[in-house]
Motif scaffolding. Structure first.
Motif, PDB file in Angstrom:
ATOM      1  N   ALA A  19       0.835  -1.208   0.000  1.00  0.00           N
ATOM      2  CA  ALA A  19       0.000   0.000   0.000  1.00  0.00           C
ATOM      3  C   ALA A  19       0.866   1.253   0.000  1.00  0.00           C
ATOM      4  O   ALA A  19       0.553   2.250  -0.666  1.00  0.00           O
ATOM      5  N   ALA A  20       1.980   1.216   0.747  1.00  0.00           N
ATOM      6  CA  ALA A  20       2.894   2.362   0.761  1.00  0.00           C
ATOM      7  C   ALA A  20       3.476   2.605  -0.627  1.00  0.00           C
ATOM      8  O   ALA A  20       3.549   3.746  -1.100  1.00  0.00           O
ATOM      9  N   LEU A  21       3.885   1.536  -1.299  1.00  0.00           N
ATOM     10  CA  LEU A  21       4.466   1.664  -2.639  1.00  0.00           C
ATOM     11  C   LEU A  21       3.460   2.277  -3.606  1.00  0.00           C
ATOM     12  O   LEU A  21       3.786   3.180  -4.386  1.00  0.00           O
ATOM     13  N   THR A  22       2.210   1.791  -3.538  1.00  0.00           N
ATOM     14  CA  THR A  22       1.167   2.337  -4.421  1.00  0.00           C
ATOM     15  C   THR A  22       0.953   3.821  -4.171  1.00  0.00           C
ATOM     16  O   THR A  22       0.879   4.619  -5.119  1.00  0.00           O
ATOM     17  N   LEU A  23       0.856   4.212  -2.916  1.00  0.00           N
ATOM     18  CA  LEU A  23       0.627   5.614  -2.583  1.00  0.00           C
ATOM     19  C   LEU A  23       1.814   6.475  -3.008  1.00  0.00           C
ATOM     20  O   LEU A  23       1.628   7.588  -3.542  1.00  0.00           O
ATOM     21  N   HIS A  24       3.044   5.994  -2.823  1.00  0.00           N
ATOM     22  CA  HIS A  24       4.223   6.757  -3.262  1.00  0.00           C
ATOM     23  C   HIS A  24       4.201   6.961  -4.773  1.00  0.00           C
ATOM     24  O   HIS A  24       4.513   8.055  -5.265  1.00  0.00           O
ATOM     25  N   LEU A  25       3.857   5.916  -5.532  1.00  0.00           N
ATOM     26  CA  LEU A  25       3.835   6.029  -6.991  1.00  0.00           C
ATOM     27  C   LEU A  25       2.736   6.988  -7.450  1.00  0.00           C
ATOM     28  O   LEU A  25       2.937   7.776  -8.393  1.00  0.00           O
ATOM     29  N   GLN A  26       1.568   6.940  -6.804  1.00  0.00           N
ATOM     30  CA  GLN A  26       0.502   7.882  -7.142  1.00  0.00           C
ATOM     31  C   GLN A  26       0.951   9.314  -6.842  1.00  0.00           C
ATOM     32  O   GLN A  26       0.704  10.230  -7.644  1.00  0.00           O
ATOM     33  N   THR A  27       1.624   9.481  -5.717  1.00  0.00           N
ATOM     34  CA  THR A  27       2.099  10.809  -5.340  1.00  0.00           C
ATOM     35  C   THR A  27       3.183  11.290  -6.296  1.00  0.00           C
ATOM     36  O   THR A  27       3.207  12.480  -6.676  1.00  0.00           O
ATOM     37  N   LEU A  28       4.086  10.398  -6.683  1.00  0.00           N
ATOM     38  CA  LEU A  28       5.158  10.787  -7.605  1.00  0.00           C
ATOM     39  C   LEU A  28       4.584  11.320  -8.908  1.00  0.00           C
ATOM     40  O   LEU A  28       5.034  12.364  -9.425  1.00  0.00           O
ATOM     41  N   ALA A  29       3.577  10.636  -9.440  1.00  0.00           N
ATOM     42  CA  ALA A  29       2.953  11.106 -10.684  1.00  0.00           C
ATOM     43  C   ALA A  29       2.319  12.479 -10.472  1.00  0.00           C
ATOM     44  O   ALA A  29       2.402  13.360 -11.347  1.00  0.00           O
ATOM     45  N   ALA A  30       1.688  12.686  -9.304  1.00  0.00           N
ATOM     46  CA  ALA A  30       1.010  13.960  -9.039  1.00  0.00           C
ATOM     47  C   ALA A  30       2.000  15.107  -8.903  1.00  0.00           C
ATOM     48  O   ALA A  30       1.795  16.198  -9.468  1.00  0.00           O
ATOM     49  N   VAL A  31       3.072  14.912  -8.148  1.00  0.00           N
ATOM     50  CA  VAL A  31       4.017  16.014  -7.939  1.00  0.00           C
ATOM     51  C   VAL A  31       4.777  16.319  -9.233  1.00  0.00           C
ATOM     52  O   VAL A  31       5.184  17.475  -9.464  1.00  0.00           O
ATOM     53  N   ARG A  32       4.967  15.323 -10.061  1.00  0.00           N
ATOM     54  CA  ARG A  32       5.605  15.592 -11.352  1.00  0.00           C
ATOM     55  C   ARG A  32       4.691  16.396 -12.259  1.00  0.00           C
ATOM     56  O   ARG A  32       5.144  17.303 -12.960  1.00  0.00           O
ATOM     57  N   ARG A  33       3.390  16.069 -12.241  1.00  0.00           N
ATOM     58  CA  ARG A  33       2.456  16.870 -13.038  1.00  0.00           C
ATOM     59  C   ARG A  33       2.441  18.314 -12.556  1.00  0.00           C
ATOM     60  O   ARG A  33       2.309  19.250 -13.339  1.00  0.00           O
ATOM     61  N   ALA A  34       2.581  18.490 -11.242  1.00  0.00           N
ATOM     62  CA  ALA A  34       2.570  19.837 -10.664  1.00  0.00           C
ATOM     63  C   ALA A  34       3.938  20.516 -10.735  1.00  0.00           C
ATOM     64  O   ALA A  34       4.073  21.680 -10.329  1.00  0.00           O
ATOM     65  N   GLU A  35       4.959  19.781 -11.208  1.00  0.00           N
ATOM     66  CA  GLU A  35       6.330  20.285 -11.314  1.00  0.00           C
ATOM     67  C   GLU A  35       6.844  20.777  -9.953  1.00  0.00           C
ATOM     68  O   GLU A  35       7.529  21.793  -9.856  1.00  0.00           O
ATOM     69  N   ASP A  36       6.487  20.032  -8.917  1.00  0.00           N
ATOM     70  CA  ASP A  36       6.952  20.325  -7.563  1.00  0.00           C
ATOM     71  C   ASP A  36       8.201  19.480  -7.323  1.00  0.00           C
ATOM     72  O   ASP A  36       8.131  18.343  -6.867  1.00  0.00           O
ATOM     73  N   ARG A  37       9.381  20.070  -7.637  1.00  0.00           N
ATOM     74  CA  ARG A  37      10.627  19.307  -7.629  1.00  0.00           C
ATOM     75  C   ARG A  37      11.017  18.895  -6.207  1.00  0.00           C
ATOM     76  O   ARG A  37      11.557  17.799  -6.003  1.00  0.00           O
ATOM     77  N   ARG A  38      10.752  19.737  -5.243  1.00  0.00           N
ATOM     78  CA  ARG A  38      11.123  19.411  -3.869  1.00  0.00           C
ATOM     79  C   ARG A  38      10.356  18.162  -3.393  1.00  0.00           C
ATOM     80  O   ARG A  38      10.948  17.223  -2.856  1.00  0.00           O
ATOM     81  N   SER A  39       9.023  18.171  -3.607  1.00  0.00           N
ATOM     82  CA  SER A  39       8.216  17.010  -3.201  1.00  0.00           C
ATOM     83  C   SER A  39       8.563  15.791  -4.041  1.00  0.00           C
ATOM     84  O   SER A  39       8.513  14.652  -3.545  1.00  0.00           O
ATOM     85  N   GLU A  40       8.959  16.014  -5.317  1.00  0.00           N
ATOM     86  CA  GLU A  40       9.352  14.890  -6.165  1.00  0.00           C
ATOM     87  C   GLU A  40      10.584  14.191  -5.594  1.00  0.00           C
ATOM     88  O   GLU A  40      10.641  12.955  -5.503  1.00  0.00           O
ATOM     89  N   GLY A  41      11.570  15.004  -5.198  1.00  0.00           N
ATOM     90  CA  GLY A  41      12.797  14.412  -4.663  1.00  0.00           C
ATOM     91  C   GLY A  41      12.530  13.603  -3.406  1.00  0.00           C
ATOM     92  O   GLY A  41      13.046  12.484  -3.239  1.00  0.00           O
ATOM     93  N   ARG A  42      11.716  14.147  -2.520  1.00  0.00           N
ATOM     94  CA  ARG A  42      11.454  13.424  -1.271  1.00  0.00           C
ATOM     95  C   ARG A  42      10.590  12.177  -1.503  1.00  0.00           C
ATOM     96  O   ARG A  42      10.739  11.178  -0.803  1.00  0.00           O
ATOM     97  N   THR A  43       9.698  12.257  -2.479  1.00  0.00           N
ATOM     98  CA  THR A  43       8.892  11.070  -2.794  1.00  0.00           C
ATOM     99  C   THR A  43       9.767   9.983  -3.404  1.00  0.00           C
ATOM    100  O   THR A  43       9.575   8.787  -3.121  1.00  0.00           O
TER     101      THR A  43
END
Length: 929
Positions: free
Chosen positions: A663-687
């Motif tokens: 479940a953690a892996l799924t949520l991280h991958l969903q979040t990674l796609a979202a922060v990349r769409r938003a071009e939030d590089r800081r959150s992308e790196g931490r994700t």
């Protein structure tokens, strides 16, 4: 002694283990008198009077004493002489409960019909049949009166339950023996009448009237005359059944039907409630047909139309007119006023046994005037609301069908071809939510479309946007049924219902609902409870509310149609702010030593559950975890990446603790796609760093290395040195697991430098431990000890239990490697004590470390115990890394103990896991084969 039995309801008999003890008639007569007065002291004079009356013989006192002695000798043979005791004032019988049939008879005769039958079954003929004494005739008559009273009570209960047929032979025999007993005769007349034997009923009544006049010169009572009138009235006009058609393909509901057909004596009102389409009317009508024999005076039916499209509800006055006409009353006899009609209705039902189905009621007030009163009739009411204020009613809430019953219903409508696609049938039923109306409509559509397969129907139902439309026909449908329930709600309730449809999770509590609707918690809970009573919501555990799946679809549709777009967005913003804030609070309480916690702002209306410690935080996270995962996924998909990122990174420790790495892996991958769409590089790196950590925990070391390297690069580009430090940390972990100790030491040192530069003490404590551990493995124990002691001081200063655990674990390994076995065991036992509060993964790791230390000091039995416990825990939480080391440790312990075959078994299991993980410890496992 409990096998002793004293039987007075027939010949007087004393028996033990079923064998009679005998005894002279005079002795048994005296014993019977004592037993009839059990517990009381009976004087010698009273015994003499009971046995011989006013003219006893001169030897009476001696005969009493001799009889008592004889009785005791008889009882002594059964080791029960203490039942008859001598007291200063006389004698007393003290039997145990259940030993005397008269006492049992009186106890059972006060119970229900089944118990009364048991009571009457104790009689074996005339009471005290074979003994003679002065007290016997009066006592025999008293007992016979008690028996007849029990017979009459049984007859009353059986008549009320509609079991008149079983009474006919019993009552005929009793009436023959007691022709002038009026109540008995009246019950016999009613039983004949309700069995359709009107002529015999009238003849029996007239015979009683004639006999009573001839022998006593009296007329029957008013009660008996009312019975005669009942028979005469039914001779003039019979009440027929107005019950609706009973569907031939009725399926399931065995438990509900069992309750309805075996109601306790005296129940006159049954209230069946449930959501729209649940099958309340079908159940009520089917049960009414099953109960028809018990209500020979007719089955009546009225639809109050509280939830009927295009019609106003039928008011009580109009419903009473319908019911009175069904009873056969002409229009001119029916008064105009509702209260007068209700009085006439109750009067007409008096003396009748009719079953009245009152369908589709709005509330208690709607049905109150229609209730049958104190007659022998029964009302079965159906309503979409729980009729909480209907005092004395037998309430029954109807749930969806079980899977087995739903299959039976679906197959009964569709026919044999449904049996050819069982998997598709199961999916269709799941998509219908096992709601009877939905199942019946889906089955009917399939039956009338011979070219459709069940799988094709399932495909159509999978489309959530059109599912409700698929479950509708020209005449009826699930959407129409739901719409009527929705329209009957107040505006506040409709708004709450709509907003709940926007909630991405499966259930909700009052705090979250308050945030969603921008209300106080008290008001939100009141609305939720009202929706629960209206069966617009379900409750599967106290304090949590959920939808039936199809009602959730309806709520979403209502929100799309009626809720302004900005209003819906604002509601979700409040809801997500609530969830992120409380998740942050819970994480702060449960994991106060997280390396890089993400700040969280309180919601606009800060109404939050009272979390005061780790236990509260854990309970809240356990209860809300499925919802939080759904909220995170929804936020990631719908442009709310800050909420998704917060939940993704904050929930990881808890997901790790609960073994929910997938479940953690799924949520991280969903979040990674979202922060990349938003071009939030800081959150992308931490994700990316979180993904590295998750893959490392799952044993996917290659992927962990890739994500960690990418995290370092992105965080460096985003100007996030703390995130870069986390990336170096996780990369060091994965390289260490691969056996690349120098590479791991390099990245650990970079992470340590970055954390120290940022004054991040939690991260500094963690990295000092990691660097110290690597120096120990590289053969530099002095450096290792220095770093570990620094880490221990910092972790003590900042109060970091997880950091202290990590340091103690590494110190234990270092001491063990240096041959300092006592110090090693002491450090590891301290680590294990801490790990018990930190979760099973760390417990398993600590147990494996303890096993390795025990093996190093030559205590192979203790090593076996520790590794075995670690392996069991690792299997339970699906931790392949610790499972592999558990097997490897067991292989070493077994080998040292001389258990070669078992050692090879564990070594093979370890090798399979370690090779899959890419762990260099595979060489150690291979060496044991």
């Amino acid at each position: 002694m409990t096998s002793m039995r004293f039987s007075l309801l027939g010949p007087v008999e004393v028996s033990t283990e079923g064998q009679p003890l005998g005894g002279a008639p005079r002795h048994r007569a005296m014993l019977a008198y004592l037993l009839l007065n059990a517990g009381s002291t009976v004087s010698t004079d009273r015994l003499i009077e009971a046995m011989w009356g006013p003219t006893p013989p001169e030897t009476a006192k001696a005969q009493v004493q001799a009889s008592v002695m004889a009785i005791r000798r008889m009882l002594r043979a059964a080791q029960a002489e203490n039942i008859v005791r001598t007291r200063p004032a006389g004698y007393a019988a003290v039997p145990e409960p259940g030993q005397v049939d008269v006492h049992e008879f009186r106890r059972l005769a006060a119970g229900d019909s089944e118990e009364i039958r048991q009571a009457l079954g104790l009689w074996r003929g005339q009471a005290l049949a074979d003994v003679q004494a002065d007290y016997v005739p009066a006592t025999r008559a008293l007992l016979e009166e008690q028996r007849l009273t029990a017979v009459e009570r049984l007859a009353e209960l059986e008549l009320q339950a509609g079991r008149h047929a079983v009474l006919l032979d019993e009552l005929a025999a009793e009436v023959a023996g007691h022709p002038l007993r009026e109540r008995l005769r009246g019950q016999y007349v009613l039983a004949l009448h309700r069995s359709g034997r009107q002529a015999e009923a009238l003849a029996t009544a007239r015979d009683y009237r004639t006999t009573l006049a001839e022998q006593q010169g009296l007329d029957p009572s008013r009660e008996f005359a009312a019975v005669e009138e009942t028979v005469l009235r039914d001779e003039r006009h019979a009440v027929v059944s107005f019950l609706p058609y009973d569907v031939p393909d009725f399926a399931g509901r065995e438990a509900e039907l069992e309750r309805l057909t075996r109601l306790p004596d005296g129940v006159s009102v049954v209230a069946i409630d449930g959501m729209a389409g649940i099958g309340k009317t079908t159940l009520a009508v089917h049960a009414a047909h099953l109960l028809a024999e018990r209500f020979p005076d007719g089955g009546l039916f009225v639809d109050l139309q509280a939830h009927t499209a295009g019609r106003d509800p039928v008011d009580a006055g109009e419903a009473l007119e319908i019911l009175l006409r069904q009873l056969g009353l002409p229009a001119e006899r029916i008064p105009a006023g509702t209260s007068e009609r209700a009085a006439l209705w109750r009067g007409e039902l008096s003396g009748l046994r009719a079953l009245v189905v009152i369908d589709n009621a709005a509330d208690t007030q709607h049905v109150q005037p229609l209730l049958p009163g104190g007659s022998g009739s029964m009302a079965v009411i159906t309503s979409r609301r729980r009729l909480i204020d209907l005092d004395g009613a037998h309430a029954m809430s109807v749930d969806v069908l079980s899977e087995r019953d739903a299959v039976e219903l679906f197959t009964g409508v569709v026919g044999p071809r449904a049996r050819q696609e069982p998997v598709a049938v199961a999916e269709v039923l799941r998509l219908c939510g096992f709601l009877p109306l939905a199942v019946r409509i889906a089955a009917a559509r399939l039956r009338h479309r011979p070219r459709w397969t069940v799988d094709y129907l399932a495909v159509r139902l999978r489309d959530q946007s059109r599912r409700l439309a698929e479950l509708a026909t020209a005449e009826r449908g699930v959407p129409a049924a739901f719409a009527l329930s929705y329209e009957h709600l107040s505006p506040d309730h409709r708004r709450m219902f709509r907003l709940l449809g926007l909630h991405p999770g499966q259930d909700i509590d009052a705090y979250a609902a308050a945030a969603l609707a921008d209300l106080t918690v008290t008001r939100a809970e009141s609305l939720l409870e009202d929706l629960l009573d209206a069966h617009m919501l379900l409750q599967q555990e106290p304090g949590r509310y959920t939808f039936h799946d199809l009602l959730r679809d309806h709520a979403r549709s209502a929100a799309d149609l009626e809720e302004p777009d900005n209003s819906g967005k604002a509601a979700l913003t409040r809801l997500f702010a609530f969830y992120t804030h409380v998740t942050g609070m819970a994480a702060d309480l449960k994991y106060p030593d997280r390396t890089l916690p993400v700040p969280h702002e309180p919601p606009p209306r800060p109404q939050i559950p009272p979390l005061t410690g780790r236990a509260d935080a854990t309970a809240w996270l356990d209860a809300e975890l499925p919802v939080l995962l759904a909220v995170g996924a929804h936020a990631a998909e719908h442009g709310r990446h800050p909420h998704a990122f917060f939940l993704s990174t904050t929930l990881f420790p808890f997901l790790e603790e609960r073994g929910r790495r997938g479940a953690a892996l799924t949520l991280h991958l969903q979040t990674l796609a979202a922060v990349r769409r938003a071009e939030d590089r800081r959150s992308e790196g931490r994700t990316l760093a979180d993904l590295a950590r998750t893959h490392h925990a799952m044993g996917n070391v290659v992927q962990a290395v890739q994500y960690a390297q990418e995290a370092i690069s992105v965080c460096r580009a985003a100007g996030d040195p703390e995130g870069e430090a986390v990336g170096h940390h996780y990369l060091g972990h994965s390289l260490e697991r691969q056996g690349n100790l120098h590479g791991a030491q390099d990245h650990y040192q970079q992470a340590l430098d970055l954390f120290q530069a940022a004054d991040k003490y939690v991260g500094t404590g963690v990295l000092l431990t990691d660097v110290g551990r690597i120096y120990g493995q590289l053969g530099k124990p002095d450096l290792a000890r220095d770093y570990l002691e620094q880490a221990q001081r910092i972790n003590h200063q900042i109060g970091s239990p997880s950091g202290l655990w990590n340091t103690l674990l590494s110190l234990g390994d270092l001491h063990s490697d240096q041959g300092e076995h006592d110090a090693a065991r002491h450090a590891l036992e301290r680590a294990y004590a801490i790990s018990r509060d930190l979760g099973p993964h760390l417990q398993a790791e600590t147990l494996n470390a303890m096993g390795a230390a025990a093996h190093a000091m030559g205590d192979h039995n203790q090593a076996f115990i520790d590794h075995d416990a670690a392996l069991a825990l690792a299997k339970e939480i699906d931790d392949p890394h610790e499972a592999a080391h558990g097997h490897l440790g067991l292989a070493k312990a077994r080998h040292a103990l001389g258990h070669t075959a078992l050692a090879r078994t564990h070594a093979q299991a370890a090798l399979l896991l370690l090779e899959e993980l890419g762990n260099p410890a595979a060489d150690a496992a291979r060496a044991l084969l």
